[in-house]
Design an enzyme around this catalytic site. Structure first.
Site, short mmCIF file in Angstrom:
data_model
loop_
_atom_site.label_atom_id
_atom_site.label_comp_id
_atom_site.label_asym_id
_atom_site.label_seq_id
_atom_site.Cartn_x
_atom_site.Cartn_y
_atom_site.Cartn_z
CG HIS A 207 -0.22 0.29 2.50
ND1 HIS A 207 0.51 -0.65 3.16
CD2 HIS A 207 -0.11 1.43 3.24
CE1 HIS A 207 1.03 -0.13 4.25
NE2 HIS A 207 0.68 1.13 4.33
C1 UD1 Z 1 -2.06 5.47 6.00
C2 UD1 Z 1 -0.77 5.95 6.65
C3 UD1 Z 1 0.30 4.90 6.48
C4 UD1 Z 1 -0.15 3.56 6.99
C5 UD1 Z 1 -1.46 3.19 6.30
C6 UD1 Z 1 -1.98 1.87 6.79
C7 UD1 Z 1 -0.25 8.35 6.61
C8 UD1 Z 1 0.56 9.38 5.94
N1 UD1 Z 1 -0.28 7.15 6.00
O1 UD1 Z 1 -1.83 5.35 4.62
O2 UD1 Z 1 1.44 5.29 7.21
O3 UD1 Z 1 0.82 2.58 6.71
O4 UD1 Z 1 -2.41 4.22 6.56
O5 UD1 Z 1 -3.17 1.52 6.16
O6 UD1 Z 1 -0.83 8.61 7.62
N2 UD1 Z 1 -9.25 4.78 2.04
C9 UD1 Z 1 -10.45 4.13 2.05
N3 UD1 Z 1 -10.96 3.75 3.26
C10 UD1 Z 1 -10.34 3.98 4.43
C11 UD1 Z 1 -9.11 4.65 4.41
C12 UD1 Z 1 -8.58 5.04 3.21
O7 UD1 Z 1 -11.05 3.89 1.01
O8 UD1 Z 1 -10.87 3.60 5.50
C13 UD1 Z 1 -8.67 5.16 0.73
C14 UD1 Z 1 -8.95 6.57 0.35
O9 UD1 Z 1 -9.20 6.59 -1.00
C15 UD1 Z 1 -7.66 7.29 0.63
C16 UD1 Z 1 -6.62 6.21 0.42
O10 UD1 Z 1 -7.27 5.00 0.79
O11 UD1 Z 1 -7.50 8.37 -0.22
C17 UD1 Z 1 -5.40 6.40 1.27
O12 UD1 Z 1 -5.74 6.58 2.65
P1 UD1 Z 1 -4.81 7.48 3.60
O13 UD1 Z 1 -5.32 7.38 5.00
O14 UD1 Z 1 -4.64 8.81 3.00
O15 UD1 Z 1 -3.42 6.79 3.51
P2 UD1 Z 1 -3.02 5.27 3.58
O16 UD1 Z 1 -2.44 4.89 2.28
O17 UD1 Z 1 -4.13 4.44 4.12
#
Ligand code: UD1
Length: 363
Positions: A207
């Site tokens: 991821h």
């Molecule tokens: C975040 C953390 C990362 C961690 C990861 C674990 C930061 C900078 N990054 O990254 O360190 O390893 O979580 O999972 O804090 N989304 C969903 N549903 C959710 C959450 C996210 O659909 O419940 C999608 C959204 O489209 C979002 C994308 O995933 O834009 C990324 O989510 P985000 O929380 O921005 O970063 P992660 O890649 O999850």
């Protein structure tokens, strides 16, 4: 009596905070724990299922922040967390790990003069293109108490000029969750549902933006998986970010053509523990999984150029293989021909009692 706000935001936070809150509830005369969920992760599979699996109490406050750019997400957490702190007047705010919620909440507290403790302090990948590395560096600069998981973390903090009295080596709290839940995880039926036999499959998680948001890198990793999956089925619980980029990068057909690469929805804590603890091999770009496989003696290939957790390479089963196709395939072959490390090792203070030492440090 110490009133402590325990902050959770994203998936890797839940297994760190759960044993700490449980330990506080075992010392009711000393601790009054509150749980604040920023809402950085919000899907049932990324959040709710972890509360259930880890028996983490429902959040006392939910900030409902959701996904956004780094700036917008960090700012939203800060705006919504500040009134909670002003209202609750905690003695301590406890933040864990390296996600955006970690830094945002620490920053709010330091400006209000409220004490912050950072659990999992001092880890460094020395790769400042990773958002997590910036979150780690800045959180450690401003937090009052730095609770470290390993001696390398203490050394990193001292090298950055942090006074030793702010640093406390408490061990790895995520391993508290792992050891507490191993037995419960045995009841999971996930392997039966997937139809995989013990030690006859690999588990993949992916991821990191540096892997999944870049077409060339993602493609090199997929090429390696095309080869590995010819010998071993690869179970791939897909993070929502990755699910989105597979579609956006036009990789749906290529992935669908790989019959032995099995994409499934993200798993809860107990199902995932059951799955990877019986795997032949784990391939990952996660930080926590490098630690969990070390403790369980499962060969782990880290699909990154660096790690903030070097102790898992020195003592454990972790091998940093980067994202070069041939390198990944060669390293996987070692796991398949039985020459990879499989000795389960617990680095110092990865003993299931880190949460109690964290409470002692707060007192
Ligand atoms: C975040 C953390 C990362 C961690 C990861 C674990 C930061 C900078 N990054 O990254 O360190 O390893 O979580 O999972 O804090 N989304 C969903 N549903 C959710 C959450 C996210 O659909 O419940 C999608 C959204 O489209 C979002 C994308 O995933 O834009 C990324 O989510 P985000 O929380 O921005 O970063 P992660 O890649 O999850």
């Amino acid at each position: 009596m110490l009133k402590v706000i325990n902050v959770v935001g994203a998936r890797p936070n839940f297994m760190k905070v759960a044993p700490i809150v449980a330990a506080m509830k075992r010392r009711p005369a000393q601790f009054q724990p509150l749980v604040v969920h920023t809402g950085q992760h919000y899907d049932a599979a990324m959040s709710d299922s972890f509360f259930r699996d880890l028996e983490l109490p429902e959040p006392d406050v939910h900030l409902g922040v959701g996904s956004a750019s780094h700036a917008a997400q960090t700012a939203a957490v800060m705006e919504r967390f500040e009134p909670v702190v002003l209202n609750e007047k905690p003695d301590w705010v406890l933040v864990v790990g390296d996600v955006n919620s970690t830094l945002a909440c620490a920053l709010v507290c330091v400006k209000l003069g409220v004490k912050v403790a950072h659990v999992e302090a001092g880890l460094r990948s020395r790769d400042r293109t990773m958002p997590e590395e910036i979150n780690r560096l800045l959180t450690d600069q401003i937090a009052d108490l730095l609770l470290t998981p390993s001696p390398d973390a203490d050394a990193n903090l001292r090298a950055e000029g942090i006074p030793p009295e702010r640093i406390r080596f408490v061990g790895n709290v995520m391993i508290d969750s792992l050891l507490q839940n191993l037995e419960r995880a045995r009841a999971s039926r996930i392997r039966g549902e997937l139809g995989v036999a013990d030690s006859a499959y690999a588990v993949l998680t992916l991821h990191r933006p540096s892997n999944v948001d870049r077409p060339e890198t993602f493609s090199r990793i997929l090429s390696a998986l095309e080869t590995i999956a010819k010998t071993l089925p690869v179970i791939f619980p897909v993070h929502p970010r990755t699910r989105k980029t597979i579609a956006e990068l036009g990789l749906n057909d290529r992935v669908a053509a790989m019959k032995n690469l099995r994409l499934i929805d993200p798993l809860g804590y107990l199902d995932f523990l059951n799955l990877y603890s019986n795997a032949r091999l784990v391939l990952t770009d996660s930080g926590g999984i490098q630690e969990e496989t070390t403790v369980l003696g499962i060969p782990c290939l880290t699909l990154r150029e660096n790690t903030e957790r070097p102790i898992t390479v020195e003592l454990g089963t972790n091998v940093i293989v980067g994202t070069d196709t041939a390198r990944i395939v060669t390293a996987a072959a070692a796991a398949l021909n039985g020459s990879a490390k499989t000795t389960a090792r617990r680095p110092p203070l990865w003993d299931g009692h880190a949460s109690e030492r964290i409470l002692d440090a707060l007192e």
